[in-house]
Design a protein around this motif. Structure first.
Motif, PDB file in Angstrom:
ATOM      1  N   ALA A  64       0.689  -1.248   0.089  1.00 52.81           N
ATOM      2  CA  ALA A  64       0.174   0.081   0.056  1.00 52.81           C
ATOM      3  C   ALA A  64       0.929   1.196   0.023  1.00 52.81           C
ATOM      4  O   ALA A  64       0.196   2.048   0.611  1.00 52.81           O
ATOM      5  N   GLY A  65       2.231   1.151  -0.480  1.00 48.83           N
ATOM      6  CA  GLY A  65       3.041   2.374  -0.414  1.00 48.83           C
ATOM      7  C   GLY A  65       2.542   3.198  -1.483  1.00 48.83           C
ATOM      8  O   GLY A  65       1.881   2.863  -2.262  1.00 48.83           O
ATOM      9  N   SER A  66       3.073   4.542  -1.532  1.00 55.09           N
ATOM     10  CA  SER A  66       2.893   5.496  -2.571  1.00 55.09           C
ATOM     11  C   SER A  66       3.821   5.294  -3.533  1.00 55.09           C
ATOM     12  O   SER A  66       3.545   6.061  -4.474  1.00 55.09           O
ATOM     13  N   CYS A  67       5.011   4.473  -3.536  1.00 51.00           N
ATOM     14  CA  CYS A  67       5.942   4.488  -4.699  1.00 51.00           C
ATOM     15  C   CYS A  67       5.900   3.164  -5.238  1.00 51.00           C
ATOM     16  O   CYS A  67       5.712   2.261  -4.594  1.00 51.00           O
ATOM     17  N   LEU A  68       5.881   3.258  -6.604  1.00 48.43           N
ATOM     18  CA  LEU A  68       5.692   1.775  -7.373  1.00 48.43           C
ATOM     19  C   LEU A  68       7.076   1.607  -7.961  1.00 48.43           C
ATOM     20  O   LEU A  68       7.681   2.522  -8.660  1.00 48.43           O
ATOM     21  N   TYR A  69       7.683   0.515  -7.761  1.00 42.79           N
ATOM     22  CA  TYR A  69       8.763   0.291  -8.478  1.00 42.79           C
ATOM     23  C   TYR A  69       8.491  -0.883  -9.409  1.00 42.79           C
ATOM     24  O   TYR A  69       7.746  -1.985  -9.049  1.00 42.79           O
ATOM     25  N   LEU A  70       8.799  -0.430 -10.543  1.00 46.88           N
ATOM     26  CA  LEU A  70       8.469  -1.190 -11.819  1.00 46.88           C
ATOM     27  C   LEU A  70       9.826  -1.855 -12.429  1.00 46.88           C
ATOM     28  O   LEU A  70      10.482  -1.040 -13.011  1.00 46.88           O
ATOM     29  N   CYS A  71       9.480  -3.150 -12.730  1.00 47.54           N
ATOM     30  CA  CYS A  71      10.927  -3.639 -13.393  1.00 47.54           C
ATOM     31  C   CYS A  71      10.357  -4.591 -14.778  1.00 47.54           C
ATOM     32  O   CYS A  71       9.206  -4.848 -14.734  1.00 47.54           O
ATOM     33  N   ALA A  72      11.414  -5.264 -15.315  1.00 47.85           N
ATOM     34  CA  ALA A  72      10.832  -6.253 -16.675  1.00 47.85           C
ATOM     35  C   ALA A  72      10.579  -7.434 -15.968  1.00 47.85           C
ATOM     36  O   ALA A  72      10.812  -7.834 -14.491  1.00 47.85           O
ATOM     37  N   ALA A  73       9.700  -8.278 -16.528  1.00 45.70           N
ATOM     38  CA  ALA A  73       9.100  -9.506 -16.252  1.00 45.70           C
ATOM     39  C   ALA A  73      10.304 -10.373 -15.662  1.00 45.70           C
ATOM     40  O   ALA A  73       9.828 -11.410 -15.070  1.00 45.70           O
ATOM     41  N   THR A  74      11.363 -10.282 -16.060  1.00 43.14           N
ATOM     42  CA  THR A  74      12.448 -11.491 -15.936  1.00 43.14           C
ATOM     43  C   THR A  74      13.283 -11.159 -14.711  1.00 43.14           C
ATOM     44  O   THR A  74      14.268 -11.642 -14.387  1.00 43.14           O
ATOM     45  N   ASP A  75      13.249  -9.889 -14.078  1.00 41.62           N
ATOM     46  CA  ASP A  75      13.929  -9.228 -12.992  1.00 41.62           C
ATOM     47  C   ASP A  75      13.513 -10.011 -11.778  1.00 41.62           C
ATOM     48  O   ASP A  75      12.297 -10.329 -11.309  1.00 41.62           O
ATOM     49  N   ASP A  76      14.726 -10.053 -10.622  1.00 35.22           N
ATOM     50  CA  ASP A  76      14.470 -10.866  -9.482  1.00 35.22           C
ATOM     51  C   ASP A  76      14.060 -10.006  -8.374  1.00 35.22           C
ATOM     52  O   ASP A  76      15.098  -9.033  -8.173  1.00 35.22           O
ATOM     53  N   THR A  77      12.805  -9.889  -7.958  1.00 33.98           N
ATOM     54  CA  THR A  77      12.300  -8.594  -7.058  1.00 33.98           C
ATOM     55  C   THR A  77      12.488  -9.141  -5.808  1.00 33.98           C
ATOM     56  O   THR A  77      11.801  -8.556  -4.685  1.00 33.98           O
ATOM     57  N   SER A  78      12.778 -10.321  -5.438  1.00 33.89           N
ATOM     58  CA  SER A  78      12.948 -10.849  -4.127  1.00 33.89           C
ATOM     59  C   SER A  78      14.545 -11.088  -3.608  1.00 33.89           C
ATOM     60  O   SER A  78      14.628 -11.864  -2.513  1.00 33.89           O
ATOM     61  N   GLY A  79      15.191 -10.677  -4.437  1.00 37.22           N
ATOM     62  CA  GLY A  79      16.592 -10.908  -3.977  1.00 37.22           C
ATOM     63  C   GLY A  79      17.399  -9.705  -3.354  1.00 37.22           C
ATOM     64  O   GLY A  79      16.409  -8.825  -2.571  1.00 37.22           O
ATOM     65  N   PRO A  80      18.550  -9.842  -2.437  1.00 33.68           N
ATOM     66  CA  PRO A  80      19.056  -8.942  -1.792  1.00 33.68           C
ATOM     67  C   PRO A  80      19.046  -7.222  -2.238  1.00 33.68           C
ATOM     68  O   PRO A  80      18.889  -6.490  -1.507  1.00 33.68           O
ATOM     69  N   LEU A  81      19.399  -7.278  -3.608  1.00 37.57           N
ATOM     70  CA  LEU A  81      19.479  -6.040  -4.021  1.00 37.57           C
ATOM     71  C   LEU A  81      18.022  -5.397  -4.082  1.00 37.57           C
ATOM     72  O   LEU A  81      18.025  -4.283  -3.773  1.00 37.57           O
TER      73      LEU A  81
END
Length: 188
Positions: free
Chosen positions: A75-92
């Motif tokens: 529910a944050g006010s900022c949307l982080y949008l990446c490509a479909a193949t990017d790993d959004t669960s990693g340490p970075l």
């Protein structure tokens, strides 16, 4: 309506309208073609004006070739949008999420199996004020040749892709500077 949404709307000077209760459906007029057929002379052919005309269902707009956006929970006010193949669960990705004052909502571009929804609709629905697109390629797919400064009420920022951030320290410095200059990071 949540208190944060109301505060956001008040800050923008938008009045909230509450929909009225829906009126019951109006009954359809009776089919007069049966009644008029007996009064019609035998040599006269029936006309189509006795039938209701269906609403136009063909859109005159050109189809939008931009990919949809598939948003994750949050529910944050900022949307982080990446490509479909990017790993959004990693340490970075975790590090990128922690630099904001409130957790962002992660999203990815939709693919052929999961089309998602248009970015403008997602921004309006979830009340994002910042959109950070990771990668010039993802930004190009989403916006075309020219990336706008704003998409609806949300400010758009393009940062290096997550893959590039993972391997290039200069890209991480550039990302930090980009996030700071765009107003995404809290002032310190």
């Amino acid at each position: 309506m949540g208190a944060s949404r109301q505060a956001w709307l008040d800050a923008l000077g938008i009045e909230v309208w509450v929909p009225r209760e829906r009126a019951p459906a109006t009954p359809q007029p009776p089919d007069v073609s049966a009644e008029t057929s007996s009064a019609r002379p035998a040599d006269e052919t029936p006309t189509e004006t006795t039938r209701p005309i269906p609403p136009q269902t063909i859109s005159t707009e050109t189809p939008d070739a931009r990919p949809g956006v598939v948003a994750g929970p949050g529910a944050g006010s900022c949307l982080y949008l990446c490509a479909a193949t990017d790993d959004t669960s990693g340490p970075l990705a975790s590090d990128l999420a922690r630099v904001l004052s409130a957790p962002p909502v992660w999203a990815r571009l939709g693919d052929s199996g999961d089309t998602g929804e248009p970015l403008e609709a997602l921004i309006a629905e979830r009340l994002f004020t910042q959109v950070v697109v990771f990668g010039e390629g993802a930004a190009g797919l989403l916006f075309g040749a020219e990336v706008p400064e704003q998409c609806g009420p949300a400010r758009v920022t393009v940062a290096p892709s997550l893959a590039r951030l993972a391997e290039d320290p200069r890209a991480r410095r550039h990302c930090w500077f980009t996030l700071k200059s765009s107003g995404c990071l809290p002032r310190s």
